[in-house]
Design a protein around this motif. Structure first.
Motif, short mmCIF file in Angstrom:
data_model
loop_
_atom_site.label_atom_id
_atom_site.label_comp_id
_atom_site.label_asym_id
_atom_site.label_seq_id
_atom_site.Cartn_x
_atom_site.Cartn_y
_atom_site.Cartn_z
N ASP A 258 0.85 -1.20 0.00
CA ASP A 258 0.00 0.00 0.00
C ASP A 258 0.88 1.25 0.00
O ASP A 258 2.08 1.17 0.25
N PHE A 259 0.27 2.39 -0.30
CA PHE A 259 0.99 3.66 -0.35
C PHE A 259 0.35 4.63 0.64
O PHE A 259 0.13 5.80 0.33
N GLY A 260 0.08 4.09 1.82
CA GLY A 260 -0.55 4.89 2.87
C GLY A 260 0.46 5.62 3.73
O GLY A 260 1.53 6.00 3.27
N ARG A 261 0.10 5.78 4.99
CA ARG A 261 0.92 6.62 5.88
C ARG A 261 2.21 5.93 6.32
O ARG A 261 3.13 6.57 6.82
N GLY A 262 2.31 4.61 6.16
CA GLY A 262 3.54 3.91 6.52
C GLY A 262 3.68 3.70 8.03
O GLY A 262 2.82 4.11 8.82
N ILE A 263 4.78 3.09 8.40
CA ILE A 263 5.06 2.77 9.81
C ILE A 263 6.40 3.38 10.19
O ILE A 263 7.38 3.26 9.44
N SER A 264 6.45 4.01 11.34
CA SER A 264 7.70 4.63 11.78
C SER A 264 8.72 3.54 12.13
O SER A 264 8.35 2.44 12.56
N PRO A 265 10.01 3.82 11.95
CA PRO A 265 11.05 2.81 12.24
C PRO A 265 11.00 2.29 13.67
O PRO A 265 11.30 1.11 13.91
N GLN A 266 10.63 3.14 14.62
CA GLN A 266 10.60 2.68 16.01
C GLN A 266 9.44 1.72 16.29
O GLN A 266 9.47 0.95 17.26
N ASP A 267 8.41 1.75 15.42
CA ASP A 267 7.26 0.86 15.61
C ASP A 267 7.42 -0.48 14.89
O ASP A 267 6.74 -1.45 15.26
N LEU A 268 8.26 -0.52 13.87
CA LEU A 268 8.37 -1.73 13.04
C LEU A 268 8.65 -3.02 13.83
O LEU A 268 8.02 -4.04 13.58
N PHE A 276 -0.39 -3.92 20.44
CA PHE A 276 0.37 -2.73 20.05
C PHE A 276 -0.34 -2.01 18.91
O PHE A 276 -0.74 -2.61 17.92
N THR A 277 -0.50 -0.70 19.04
CA THR A 277 -1.15 0.10 17.99
C THR A 277 -0.14 1.00 17.29
O THR A 277 0.29 0.71 16.18
N SER A 278 0.28 2.05 17.96
CA SER A 278 1.24 2.96 17.33
C SER A 278 1.77 3.91 18.38
O SER A 278 1.10 4.22 19.36
N THR A 279 2.99 4.38 18.17
CA THR A 279 3.55 5.42 19.04
C THR A 279 3.42 6.79 18.41
O THR A 279 3.44 7.80 19.10
N THR A 280 3.28 6.82 17.08
CA THR A 280 3.16 8.12 16.39
C THR A 280 1.72 8.63 16.43
O THR A 280 1.49 9.84 16.53
N HIS A 282 -0.79 7.59 18.75
CA HIS A 282 -1.18 6.77 19.90
C HIS A 282 -2.62 7.02 20.35
O HIS A 282 -3.22 6.18 21.00
N GLN A 283 -3.14 8.18 19.99
CA GLN A 283 -4.49 8.52 20.43
C GLN A 283 -5.57 7.90 19.57
O GLN A 283 -6.76 8.06 19.84
N GLU A 284 -5.19 7.17 18.53
CA GLU A 284 -6.18 6.56 17.65
C GLU A 284 -6.91 5.43 18.38
O GLU A 284 -6.31 4.45 18.80
N SER A 285 -8.23 5.59 18.53
CA SER A 285 -9.02 4.63 19.31
C SER A 285 -9.58 3.51 18.46
O SER A 285 -10.04 2.50 19.00
N MET A 290 -4.72 -6.03 17.35
CA MET A 290 -4.87 -7.48 17.34
C MET A 290 -4.73 -8.08 15.94
O MET A 290 -4.40 -9.26 15.82
N GLY A 291 -5.01 -7.31 14.89
CA GLY A 291 -5.03 -7.86 13.53
C GLY A 291 -3.71 -8.49 13.11
O GLY A 291 -3.66 -9.66 12.71
N LEU A 292 -2.62 -7.73 13.22
CA LEU A 292 -1.32 -8.24 12.81
C LEU A 292 -0.81 -9.32 13.77
O LEU A 292 -0.14 -10.27 13.35
N PHE A 293 -1.14 -9.18 15.04
CA PHE A 293 -0.76 -10.20 16.01
C PHE A 293 -1.39 -11.55 15.66
O PHE A 293 -0.72 -12.59 15.64
N LEU A 294 -2.68 -11.53 15.35
CA LEU A 294 -3.39 -12.77 15.00
C LEU A 294 -2.91 -13.32 13.67
O LEU A 294 -2.82 -14.55 13.50
N ALA A 295 -2.60 -12.44 12.72
CA ALA A 295 -2.09 -12.90 11.43
C ALA A 295 -0.76 -13.63 11.61
O ALA A 295 -0.53 -14.68 10.99
#
Length: 338
Positions: A258-268, A276-280, A282-285, A290-295
């Motif tokens: 995808d060509f979306g917002r991407g993932i910061s290096p510290q979160d990869l 885990f959701t995001s550090t950049t 973090h307020q996104e509710s 769980m999605g990537l963890f379950l995958a």
């Protein structure tokens, strides 16, 4: 025992003997000192020392002998057959506590199994009104309301789907069915499910499948692709999502880019961690973490390796590397034996 006692006190015994010998030697050299008298005194002192030594030996070794006998008779495995009342109390206490803990563990396991079965039954019950709700939404004429309701319906659908598979993952090895799976219908089914959401966000798909079949479990592979594609759509806007497959070193590769917002290096390094959701952002509710963890959890029994490459602000690429044909031999054997 006497040998050890003598060895331990040899320095004192030697000191006494040396002193007595020194007295006799001095008496022998000095004619003014009567040798016979000193010899008598030395004899008496040695006799007294011998009596004293025997008495001390009896007293000092009595306790150690009892310790040796206790060590020889002590058997931890025979605690249940203890003879003394104190030992019987300890044995009964340990045995009772072990039995109680075993019963509690068994009861807790039974409770967890019941809760899992109840939750799975509830999820299946909820899917019925969700299906009816989807049909009702399709009949709406207001496209704006239809798009909003479809998006919310899709969120509920995916959350229930995650819960369902999360409960099944610990037992998924009992449910595996490895076969030749066609990638095209599997991928297009997931695209169709996300169609209304993608149209709302202006997202399209570019699909290029050089490898059309892979050896895997179709149901669980569909779940993995669903999580990755949902993630790609969620964090993209007005851009295409590229899906391609190819062969590399006799292994099938599937990429979702995808060509979306991407993932910061510290979160990869942490994106596959549970919760885990995001550090950049973090307020996104909306994110559950769980999605990537379950995958990732679902990919392990299938021997699928999931890797990710991403640049913040440019996009993300998830790569699924399927195992070679021979790698499934132990999975087939374990499934048949189960």
């Amino acid at each position: 025992m006497i040998k050890n006692y003598l060895i331990e006190r040899r320095s004192w015994i030697l000191l006494i003997l040396v002193l007595e010998a020194l007295v006799l030697f001095v008496s022998f050299l000095d004619a003014a000192v009567p040798f016979a008298s000193l010899l008598y005194i030395v004899f008496l002192s040695l006799l007294i020392f011998a009596v004293f030594f025997i008495i001390r030996y009896q007293k000092e070794t009595k306790f150690y002998k009892s310790m040796v006998e206790w060590e020889n008779n002590y058997d931890l495995s025979g605690l249940a057959e203890a003879e003394t009342p104190f030992e019987k109390i300890i044995a009964d206490s340990v045995s009772g506590q072990t039995e109680r803990l075993r019963l509690e563990a068994s009861q807790n396991l039974l409770t967890l199994e019941q809760e899992k079965d109840e939750l799975l039954a509830w999820i299946h019950e909820v899917k019925t009104p969700l299906t009816a709700m989807s049909l009702m939404i399709d009949r709406l004429n207001d496209e704006k309301a239809k798009a909003s309701l479809t998006y919310e319906w899709l969120r509920v659908h995916h959350l229930l789907d995650q819960q369902l598979h999360q409960r099944r993952i610990p037992f998924m090895e009992n449910d595996l069915y490895i076969e030749k799976t066609n990638l095209k219908p599997l991928i297009f089914k997931e695209i169709k499910t996300l169609q209304s959401w993608c149209m709302q966000k202006g997202i399209g798909f570019e699909v290029d499948l050089e490898v059309t079949q892979v050896l895997t479990d179709a149901k669980w592979l569909g779940f993995i692709i669903r999580q990755l594609m949902t993630n790609a759509v969620k964090y993209s806007h007005e851009a295409d999502i590229n899906i391609k497959s190819y062969l590399k070193e006799e292994q099938a590769i599937l990429e979702i880019q995808d060509f979306g917002r991407g993932i910061s290096p510290q979160d990869l390094p942490r994106i596959f961690d549970k919760g885990f959701t995001s550090t950049t952002v973090h307020q996104e509710s909306a994110a559950t973490g769980m999605g990537l963890f379950l995958a990732k959890k679902a990919a392990q029994p299938l021997l699928i390796n999931i890797e990710v490459q991403s640049k913040l602000g440019e996009g993300t690429t998830f790569t699924l590397t399927f195992p070679r044909r021979n790698d499934f031999l132990h999975i087939t054997l374990s499934s048949s034996s189960a």
